[in-house]
Design a protein around this motif. Structure first.
Motif, PDB file in Angstrom:
ATOM      1  N   ILE A 238       0.827  -1.207   0.000  1.00 38.18           N
ATOM      2  CA  ILE A 238       0.000   0.000   0.000  1.00 38.18           C
ATOM      3  C   ILE A 238       0.861   1.257   0.000  1.00 38.18           C
ATOM      4  O   ILE A 238       1.924   1.303   0.630  1.00 38.18           O
ATOM      5  N   PHE A 239       0.388   2.261  -0.731  1.00 37.54           N
ATOM      6  CA  PHE A 239       1.014   3.577  -0.771  1.00 37.54           C
ATOM      7  C   PHE A 239      -0.018   4.614  -0.359  1.00 37.54           C
ATOM      8  O   PHE A 239      -1.196   4.513  -0.706  1.00 37.54           O
ATOM      9  N   VAL A 240       0.449   5.635   0.368  1.00 42.08           N
ATOM     10  CA  VAL A 240      -0.389   6.747   0.799  1.00 42.08           C
ATOM     11  C   VAL A 240       0.302   8.040   0.379  1.00 42.08           C
ATOM     12  O   VAL A 240       1.502   8.219   0.632  1.00 42.08           O
ATOM     13  N   ARG A 241      -0.430   8.931  -0.269  1.00 38.73           N
ATOM     14  CA  ARG A 241       0.102  10.248  -0.626  1.00 38.73           C
ATOM     15  C   ARG A 241      -0.543  11.302   0.267  1.00 38.73           C
ATOM     16  O   ARG A 241      -1.752  11.513   0.211  1.00 38.73           O
ATOM     17  N   ILE A 242       0.277  11.940   1.094  1.00 39.50           N
ATOM     18  CA  ILE A 242      -0.168  13.051   1.919  1.00 39.50           C
ATOM     19  C   ILE A 242       0.508  14.305   1.385  1.00 39.50           C
ATOM     20  O   ILE A 242       1.738  14.378   1.337  1.00 39.50           O
ATOM     21  N   ASN A 243      -0.304  15.249   0.957  1.00 47.63           N
ATOM     22  CA  ASN A 243       0.188  16.403   0.191  1.00 47.63           C
ATOM     23  C   ASN A 243       0.965  15.870  -1.008  1.00 47.63           C
ATOM     24  O   ASN A 243       0.401  15.125  -1.798  1.00 47.63           O
ATOM     25  N   ASP A 244       2.251  16.159  -1.132  1.00 45.26           N
ATOM     26  CA  ASP A 244       3.012  15.668  -2.281  1.00 45.26           C
ATOM     27  C   ASP A 244       4.038  14.614  -1.893  1.00 45.26           C
ATOM     28  O   ASP A 244       4.969  14.330  -2.649  1.00 45.26           O
ATOM     29  N   THR A 245       3.878  14.026  -0.711  1.00 44.09           N
ATOM     30  CA  THR A 245       4.802  12.995  -0.237  1.00 44.09           C
ATOM     31  C   THR A 245       4.168  11.622  -0.372  1.00 44.09           C
ATOM     32  O   THR A 245       3.030  11.410   0.065  1.00 44.09           O
ATOM     33  N   LEU A 246       4.903  10.705  -0.975  1.00 38.64           N
ATOM     34  CA  LEU A 246       4.427   9.330  -1.174  1.00 38.64           C
ATOM     35  C   LEU A 246       5.039   8.447  -0.089  1.00 38.64           C
ATOM     36  O   LEU A 246       6.267   8.359   0.039  1.00 38.64           O
ATOM     37  N   ILE A 247       4.177   7.789   0.661  1.00 36.96           N
ATOM     38  CA  ILE A 247       4.614   7.030   1.837  1.00 36.96           C
ATOM     39  C   ILE A 247       4.208   5.570   1.682  1.00 36.96           C
ATOM     40  O   ILE A 247       3.108   5.258   1.213  1.00 36.96           O
ATOM     41  N   THR A 248       5.101   4.673   2.085  1.00 38.94           N
ATOM     42  CA  THR A 248       4.759   3.247   2.135  1.00 38.94           C
ATOM     43  C   THR A 248       5.406   2.629   3.361  1.00 38.94           C
ATOM     44  O   THR A 248       6.432   3.114   3.857  1.00 38.94           O
ATOM     45  N   GLY A 258       7.445  -6.388  -2.161  1.00 37.14           N
ATOM     46  CA  GLY A 258       6.839  -6.389  -3.489  1.00 37.14           C
ATOM     47  C   GLY A 258       7.756  -5.820  -4.556  1.00 37.14           C
ATOM     48  O   GLY A 258       8.403  -4.782  -4.356  1.00 37.14           O
ATOM     49  N   ILE A 259       7.793  -6.480  -5.702  1.00 39.04           N
ATOM     50  CA  ILE A 259       8.621  -6.020  -6.816  1.00 39.04           C
ATOM     51  C   ILE A 259       8.028  -4.760  -7.436  1.00 39.04           C
ATOM     52  O   ILE A 259       8.749  -3.830  -7.801  1.00 39.04           O
ATOM     53  N   THR A 260       6.698  -4.702  -7.553  1.00 37.38           N
ATOM     54  CA  THR A 260       6.060  -3.479  -8.032  1.00 37.38           C
ATOM     55  C   THR A 260       6.308  -2.342  -7.049  1.00 37.38           C
ATOM     56  O   THR A 260       6.564  -1.200  -7.449  1.00 37.38           O
ATOM     57  N   ARG A 261       6.246  -2.631  -5.765  1.00 37.36           N
ATOM     58  CA  ARG A 261       6.519  -1.628  -4.725  1.00 37.36           C
ATOM     59  C   ARG A 261       7.904  -1.028  -4.909  1.00 37.36           C
ATOM     60  O   ARG A 261       8.070   0.199  -4.885  1.00 37.36           O
ATOM     61  N   LYS A 262       8.905  -1.882  -5.083  1.00 37.79           N
ATOM     62  CA  LYS A 262      10.276  -1.388  -5.261  1.00 37.79           C
ATOM     63  C   LYS A 262      10.406  -0.549  -6.525  1.00 37.79           C
ATOM     64  O   LYS A 262      11.121   0.464  -6.549  1.00 37.79           O
ATOM     65  N   SER A 263       9.713  -0.959  -7.577  1.00 31.68           N
ATOM     66  CA  SER A 263       9.775  -0.227  -8.844  1.00 31.68           C
ATOM     67  C   SER A 263       9.146   1.155  -8.702  1.00 31.68           C
ATOM     68  O   SER A 263       9.666   2.141  -9.237  1.00 31.68           O
ATOM     69  N   ALA A 268       9.565   6.961  -8.537  1.00 28.78           N
ATOM     70  CA  ALA A 268       9.171   8.202  -7.855  1.00 28.78           C
ATOM     71  C   ALA A 268      10.393   9.014  -7.450  1.00 28.78           C
ATOM     72  O   ALA A 268      10.456  10.228  -7.672  1.00 28.78           O
ATOM     73  N   GLN A 269      11.373   8.348  -6.876  1.00 28.16           N
ATOM     74  CA  GLN A 269      12.588   9.041  -6.449  1.00 28.16           C
ATOM     75  C   GLN A 269      13.345   9.595  -7.646  1.00 28.16           C
ATOM     76  O   GLN A 269      13.910  10.695  -7.576  1.00 28.16           O
ATOM     77  N   ASP A 270      13.320   8.864  -8.768  1.00 26.96           N
ATOM     78  CA  ASP A 270      14.039   9.297  -9.966  1.00 26.96           C
ATOM     79  C   ASP A 270      13.463  10.593 -10.535  1.00 26.96           C
ATOM     80  O   ASP A 270      14.194  11.391 -11.125  1.00 26.96           O
ATOM     81  N   GLN A 271      12.153  10.811 -10.347  1.00 33.66           N
ATOM     82  CA  GLN A 271      11.551  12.030 -10.899  1.00 33.66           C
ATOM     83  C   GLN A 271      11.314  13.095  -9.838  1.00 33.66           C
ATOM     84  O   GLN A 271      10.576  14.057 -10.053  1.00 33.66           O
ATOM     85  N   GLY A 272      11.943  12.924  -8.693  1.00 41.13           N
ATOM     86  CA  GLY A 272      11.930  13.973  -7.692  1.00 41.13           C
ATOM     87  C   GLY A 272      10.743  13.990  -6.759  1.00 41.13           C
ATOM     88  O   GLY A 272      10.556  14.957  -6.012  1.00 41.13           O
ATOM     89  N   ILE A 273       9.933  12.951  -6.766  1.00 41.96           N
ATOM     90  CA  ILE A 273       8.829  12.865  -5.810  1.00 41.96           C
ATOM     91  C   ILE A 273       9.397  12.504  -4.441  1.00 41.96           C
ATOM     92  O   ILE A 273      10.194  11.576  -4.312  1.00 41.96           O
ATOM     93  N   THR A 274       8.994  13.231  -3.428  1.00 39.17           N
ATOM     94  CA  THR A 274       9.445  12.921  -2.068  1.00 39.17           C
ATOM     95  C   THR A 274       8.809  11.613  -1.611  1.00 39.17           C
ATOM     96  O   THR A 274       7.580  11.459  -1.676  1.00 39.17           O
ATOM     97  N   THR A 275       9.635  10.662  -1.191  1.00 38.44           N
ATOM     98  CA  THR A 275       9.131   9.372  -0.717  1.00 38.44           C
ATOM     99  C   THR A 275       9.583   9.135   0.718  1.00 38.44           C
ATOM    100  O   THR A 275      10.657   9.573   1.120  1.00 38.44           O
ATOM    101  N   GLU A 276       8.757   8.449   1.458  1.00 40.93           N
ATOM    102  CA  GLU A 276       9.105   8.073   2.829  1.00 40.93           C
ATOM    103  C   GLU A 276       8.744   6.608   3.033  1.00 40.93           C
ATOM    104  O   GLU A 276       7.641   6.182   2.680  1.00 40.93           O
ATOM    105  N   ILE A 277       9.681   5.856   3.584  1.00 41.80           N
ATOM    106  CA  ILE A 277       9.440   4.455   3.949  1.00 41.80           C
ATOM    107  C   ILE A 277       9.402   4.413   5.468  1.00 41.80           C
ATOM    108  O   ILE A 277      10.432   4.481   6.132  1.00 41.80           O
ATOM    109  N   ARG A 278       8.207   4.346   5.992  1.00 40.00           N
ATOM    110  CA  ARG A 278       8.031   4.424   7.450  1.00 40.00           C
ATOM    111  C   ARG A 278       6.659   3.886   7.829  1.00 40.00           C
ATOM    112  O   ARG A 278       5.809   3.638   6.982  1.00 40.00           O
ATOM    113  N   LYS A 279       6.464   3.710   9.118  1.00 40.11           N
ATOM    114  CA  LYS A 279       5.156   3.298   9.609  1.00 40.11           C
ATOM    115  C   LYS A 279       4.135   4.402   9.350  1.00 40.11           C
ATOM    116  O   LYS A 279       4.446   5.584   9.463  1.00 40.11           O
TER     117      LYS A 279
END
Length: 354
Positions: A238-248, A258-263, A268-279
């Motif tokens: 599962i992914f959650v977007r809060i404002n412009d941050t993508l969190i999983t 998940g392989i799709t998750r890693k992709s 996202a990181q390659d195109q400058g989207i802020t990502t967070e891997i956290r609870k």
């Protein structure tokens, strides 16, 4: 990669079923190709795989798969581009995860040569079964189970590795309404949640049926201890977007890598989207929905690639997500499928030519 020592023997089906298939109207995973791959583990070693016509298999009633559930699987797809070339997507990652699952269930790991060479040999034989209709693909199901006999509770002494194909049409999930689970758990600390074990999915069915009876399509799983943190959506990450941050959520012994998750994270990181891997707490998601900062939620997995969530329910209240003109889900799904179907550059080296 070491090649299989002996050539894979092929027993061809006398008549193909392909003329009976309507490739413009394919349900997911319900039509099967002409052949399958079978490989047995006996006397402490893997035999050379063989390819036979698709057919039922015979097992002794005492086979341990029936009694102790030693069973694992993978989900993959083959894609055909506009030139008729067939591609796989990150298959070495599937093989690696397959063996991680095998180890956790005390099943012997299968060599890369048997997994990849066997699968690609079968693909070349079944190349006409890879659909060309837009959005369609050939679903690939590698699986392995205990075929050794015995009622005593111990690992089996024989196993069967198989690969079967199912041509499938576009996977349209429609509007997905999910319920945040507060009672049941998909997996527990120290358990088998990170493995693609058959029993993990069997245990999901009952809570999911309860959610469906309440008008939802699927369950969002929460942690087994407090049910305070969301972890997976149905059988997907599962992914959650809060404002412009993508969190999983971070992978763990409860959550599938998940392989799709890693992709998605890489793109996202390659195109400058802020990502967070956290609870991600349920409270955080509910508050974000209430204050308008929750923009998107979506599941990620092989079958649908990305499945947007339109509504989630929690403690008797439904929260609708906004309809965005330019969503991360739509953009990221297009980027992944363009790579899979050889429509764009693959600078990450994910495509595998068959």
């Amino acid at each position: 990669m070491k090649a299989i020592k002996e050539e894979i023997r092929i027993e061809r089906a006398p008549v193909s079923k392909i003329t009976e298939v309507d490739f413009n109207n394919l349900a997911f995973g319900s039509v099967y190709s002409d052949h399958m791959l079978v490989c047995d583990y006996k006397d402490g070693a893997w035999e050379t795989p063989i390819i036979t016509p698709y057919q039922p298999i015979t097992l002794d009633p005492a086979s341990k798969i029936f009694h102790y559930g030693q069973s694992i699987f993978e989900g993959m797809k083959a894609y055909k581009d506009s030139n008729g070339q067939i591609w796989l997507f990150r298959p070495l990652d599937n093989h690696k995860r397959f063996n991680i699952s095998a180890k956790r269930l005390a099943i012997p790991e299968i060599p890369e040569s048997h997994f990849i060479d066997g699968l690609t040999t079968l693909l070349r034989l079944e190349k006409d079964w890879v659909p060309t209709t837009a959005g369609s693909s050939l679903y690939i199901r590698p699986f392995m189970f205990a075929s050794g006999k015995g009622f005593h509770a111990s690992p089996a002494d024989a196993y069967k590795f198989m690969v079967c194909f199912a041509p499938s049409g576009p996977y349209f999930s429609g509007k997905v309404k999910v319920l945040i689970e507060e009672t049941y758990s998909r997996s527990a600390n120290g358990g088998t949640g990170y493995a693609k074990a058959g029993g993990n999915y069997a245990g999901q069915f009952y809570p999911t049926q309860l959610a469906i009876a309440k008008g939802y399509n699927q369950v969002i799983w929460t942690d087994d201890n407090t049910h305070e943190f969301i972890e997976e959506a149905g059988a997907m990450n599962i992914f959650v977007r809060i404002n412009d941050t993508l969190i999983t959520a971070p992978v763990s012994d409860r959550i599938l890598d998940g392989i799709t998750r890693k992709s998605i994270l890489t793109l996202a990181q390659d195109q400058g989207i802020t990502t967070e891997i956290r609870k991600i707490s349920v409270t955080e998601v509910v508050e974000a929905a209430q204050n308008g900062s929750l923009k998107e939620m979506f599941g990620a997995g092989t079958a649908a690639v990305i499945s947007p969530i339109t509504t989630f329910g929690f403690q008797g209240v439904d929260y609708d997500l906004p309809e965005l003109q330019h969503s991360y889900a739509t953009s990221l799904k297009k980027q992944i499928t363009d790579i899979q179907y050889n429509r764009s550059e693959d600078k990450f080296g994910w495509r595998f030519k068959v």
